[in-house]
Enzyme design. Structure first.
Site, mmCIF file in Angstrom:
data_model
loop_
_atom_site.group_PDB
_atom_site.id
_atom_site.type_symbol
_atom_site.label_atom_id
_atom_site.label_comp_id
_atom_site.label_asym_id
_atom_site.label_seq_id
_atom_site.Cartn_x
_atom_site.Cartn_y
_atom_site.Cartn_z
ATOM 1 N N LYS A 1 -3.546 -11.468 -6.667
ATOM 2 C CA LYS A 1 -4.888 -11.658 -6.106
ATOM 3 C C LYS A 1 -5.901 -10.695 -6.744
ATOM 4 C CE LYS A 1 -5.443 -8.542 -2.237
ATOM 5 N NZ LYS A 1 -5.962 -8.222 -0.953
ATOM 6 N N LYS B 1 0.817 -1.210 0.000
ATOM 7 C CA LYS B 1 0.000 0.000 0.000
ATOM 8 C C LYS B 1 0.850 1.259 0.000
ATOM 9 C CE LYS B 1 -4.466 -1.576 1.606
ATOM 10 N NZ LYS B 1 -5.532 -1.448 2.586
ATOM 11 N N LYS C 1 -10.150 -5.334 -4.924
ATOM 12 C CA LYS C 1 -11.161 -4.333 -5.291
ATOM 13 C C LYS C 1 -10.531 -3.002 -5.683
ATOM 14 C CE LYS C 1 -12.296 -3.860 -0.387
ATOM 15 N NZ LYS C 1 -12.929 -4.632 0.607
HETATM 16 P P1 TYM Z 1 -10.516 -6.735 3.042
HETATM 17 O O1 TYM Z 1 -11.641 -5.767 3.145
HETATM 18 O O2 TYM Z 1 -9.361 -6.370 2.162
HETATM 19 O O3 TYM Z 1 -11.035 -8.127 2.575
HETATM 20 C C1 TYM Z 1 -12.102 -8.768 3.242
HETATM 21 C C2 TYM Z 1 -11.922 -10.267 3.222
HETATM 22 O O4 TYM Z 1 -11.864 -10.747 1.888
HETATM 23 C C3 TYM Z 1 -10.715 -11.572 1.741
HETATM 24 N N1 TYM Z 1 -10.216 -11.429 0.364
HETATM 25 C C4 TYM Z 1 -10.009 -12.446 -0.470
HETATM 26 N N2 TYM Z 1 -10.170 -13.777 -0.325
HETATM 27 C C5 TYM Z 1 -9.875 -14.550 -1.389
HETATM 28 N N3 TYM Z 1 -9.418 -14.068 -2.575
HETATM 29 C C6 TYM Z 1 -9.250 -12.746 -2.758
HETATM 30 N N4 TYM Z 1 -8.818 -12.288 -3.934
HETATM 31 C C7 TYM Z 1 -9.534 -11.874 -1.685
HETATM 32 N N5 TYM Z 1 -9.477 -10.527 -1.525
HETATM 33 C C8 TYM Z 1 -9.895 -10.275 -0.268
HETATM 34 C C9 TYM Z 1 -9.726 -11.048 2.765
HETATM 35 O O5 TYM Z 1 -8.755 -12.011 3.088
HETATM 36 C C10 TYM Z 1 -10.634 -10.723 3.919
HETATM 37 O O6 TYM Z 1 -10.907 -11.879 4.695
HETATM 38 N N6 TYM Z 1 -8.068 -5.868 7.256
HETATM 39 C C11 TYM Z 1 -9.154 -6.613 6.684
HETATM 40 C C12 TYM Z 1 -10.489 -6.276 7.358
HETATM 41 C C13 TYM Z 1 -10.456 -6.440 8.814
HETATM 42 C C14 TYM Z 1 -10.438 -7.668 9.536
HETATM 43 C C15 TYM Z 1 -10.426 -7.304 10.912
HETATM 44 C C16 TYM Z 1 -10.457 -9.004 9.140
HETATM 45 C C17 TYM Z 1 -10.448 -5.436 9.742
HETATM 46 N N7 TYM Z 1 -10.413 -5.970 10.975
HETATM 47 C C18 TYM Z 1 -10.395 -8.286 11.905
HETATM 48 C C19 TYM Z 1 -10.421 -9.973 10.154
HETATM 49 C C20 TYM Z 1 -10.395 -9.614 11.499
HETATM 50 C C21 TYM Z 1 -9.256 -6.272 5.230
HETATM 51 O O7 TYM Z 1 -8.799 -5.275 4.789
HETATM 52 O O8 TYM Z 1 -9.993 -7.113 4.492
#
Ligand code: TYM
Length: 331
Positions: free
Chosen positions: A195, A113, A198
């Site tokens: 990966k 990032k 979004k």
């Molecule tokens: P975020 O918003 O980037 O993504 C949310 C969830 O989607 C999963 N993910 C994927 N899984 C498979 N293939 C992909 N291409 C893919 N892209 C995203 C991510 O692994 C995630 O599970 N920091 C976290 C949000 C968060 C969080 C937490 C998660 C905040 N606090 C506490 C767990 C526990 C995040 O940015 O996810």
């Protein structure tokens, strides 16, 4: 058997992709029946990159509606918005004091990032994993169901929990990541070794949860594959393997079953079948999300009661933490 506590969240930072669904939300639905689940909308994480305030507010409600449309039952889980529970930020501060700058500097997502947003490497971006640790530890979570890309962050949350317990005495349950075998790593349709994200600038690389059928089919038609025309799972065939994984995720089949189903078929027919399976699975979710968004009173009620449930649990842990570190809390 005692119920496990589960914690997970997604950032409301724009259009969700089928990666978010496959790696996270889909599994949360299956897990909500046997466990005590907290599913949050991580809007505090979202502002570590610039957000348009009105859009962030809109995306927050859209994500709440999407969770429910995907099958999250707000009666069973605490579905809430992170910023509505002030203990997240409060615990983060304490955890900051036992986390080292060096270890945050080494986080893969921080490095990525920082490169992507070179003009805005703010403290929040670096502190992001500590906020995530606070999220998880506040609820004494046993398991954190996430996609593969979040594994490193859950591991640092474990390290922080262990460190705190060692320094101040047993306080936090040490969480573990829960990463499903299939769907934890959905790849970009244009660069299948990366990966699906979004924030990808190439919209053909992602299938958004909001894409209509024509768009879904068009994007799969353009998906990058290879030229040997064999539909099989292989490290040398990341594009085809990814499409098989997506197909399996959206039809409930195993990847091996999907592989068998398409053996001997051409890439054109295969891509069309994947596109149709995904579009057919998304259509009812989209319709339900739209219906929910039209009922703001219901959504507001769900988020208010979710925040209340979360608040009660969070307050308990935070007060224990404050006691352990020696913060005066009145008599
Ligand atoms: P975020 O918003 O980037 O993504 C949310 C969830 O989607 C999963 N993910 C994927 N899984 C498979 N293939 C992909 N291409 C893919 N892209 C995203 C991510 O692994 C995630 O599970 N920091 C976290 C949000 C968060 C969080 C937490 C998660 C905040 N606090 C506490 C767990 C526990 C995040 O940015 O996810």
């Amino acid at each position: 058997m005692e119920k496990k506590i589960l914690y997970s969240a997604v950032q409301p930072s724009g259009n969700l992709t089928i990666g978010n669904y496959a790696g996270a939300i889909r599994n949360w639905v299956q897990l909500q029946n046997e466990n005590d689940c907290f599913y949050a909308i991580a809007n505090m994480h979202a502002i570590t990159v610039r957000q348009e305030p009105a859009e962030l507010r809109r995306h927050t409600l859209e994500l709440a509606a999407l969770y429910i449309a995907c099958g999250i039952d707000p009666e069973k889980c605490a579905l809430y918005v992170q910023s509505q529970v002030p203990q997240h930020a409060e615990l983060m501060w304490v955890l900051n004091t036992i986390t080292y700058v060096g270890e945050m500097n080494r986080m893969t997502q921080f490095k990525d990032k920082s490169q992507k947003h070179a003009d805005n490497i703010n403290m929040g971006l670096m502190d992001y994993p500590v906020l995530m640790a606070a999220d998880i530890l506040l609820y004494q979570a046993d398991l954190v169901p996430v996609g593969h890309d979040q594994k490193q962050h859950v591991e640092i949350a474990r390290d922080i929990a262990i460190r705190f317990n060692n320094r101040y005495g047993e306080t936090f349950r040490v969480p573990e990541p829960l990463i499903m075998k299939s769907g934890a790593k959905i790849a970009s349709l244009q660069e299948p070794t990366k990966k699906m994200s979004k924030s990808d600038e190439n919209i053909n690389a992602c299938i958004y949860m909001s894409d209509d059928k024509d768009t879904v089919i068009r994007k799969f038609k353009r998906a990058v594959t290879d030229s040997d025309n064999e539909i099989r799972i292989s490290d040398e065939k990341p594009g085809i393997t990814n499409l098989l994984t997506i197909y399996a995720t959206f039809t409930g089949k195993t990847v091996e079953e999907a592989e068998k189903e398409f053996a001997g078929k051409g890439y054109g027919d295969f891509k069309l079948a994947v596109g149709e399976a995904v579009a057919d699975a998304l259509a009812p979710i989209q319709a339900e999300q739209k219906k929910l968004l039209a009922d703001k009173t219901y959504l507001t009620g769900v988020l208010a009661s979710g925040a209340e449930r979360a608040y009660k649990a969070a307050r308990k842990t935070l007060s224990k933490v404050y006691r352990k570190v020696g913060f005066y809390q009145g008599e």
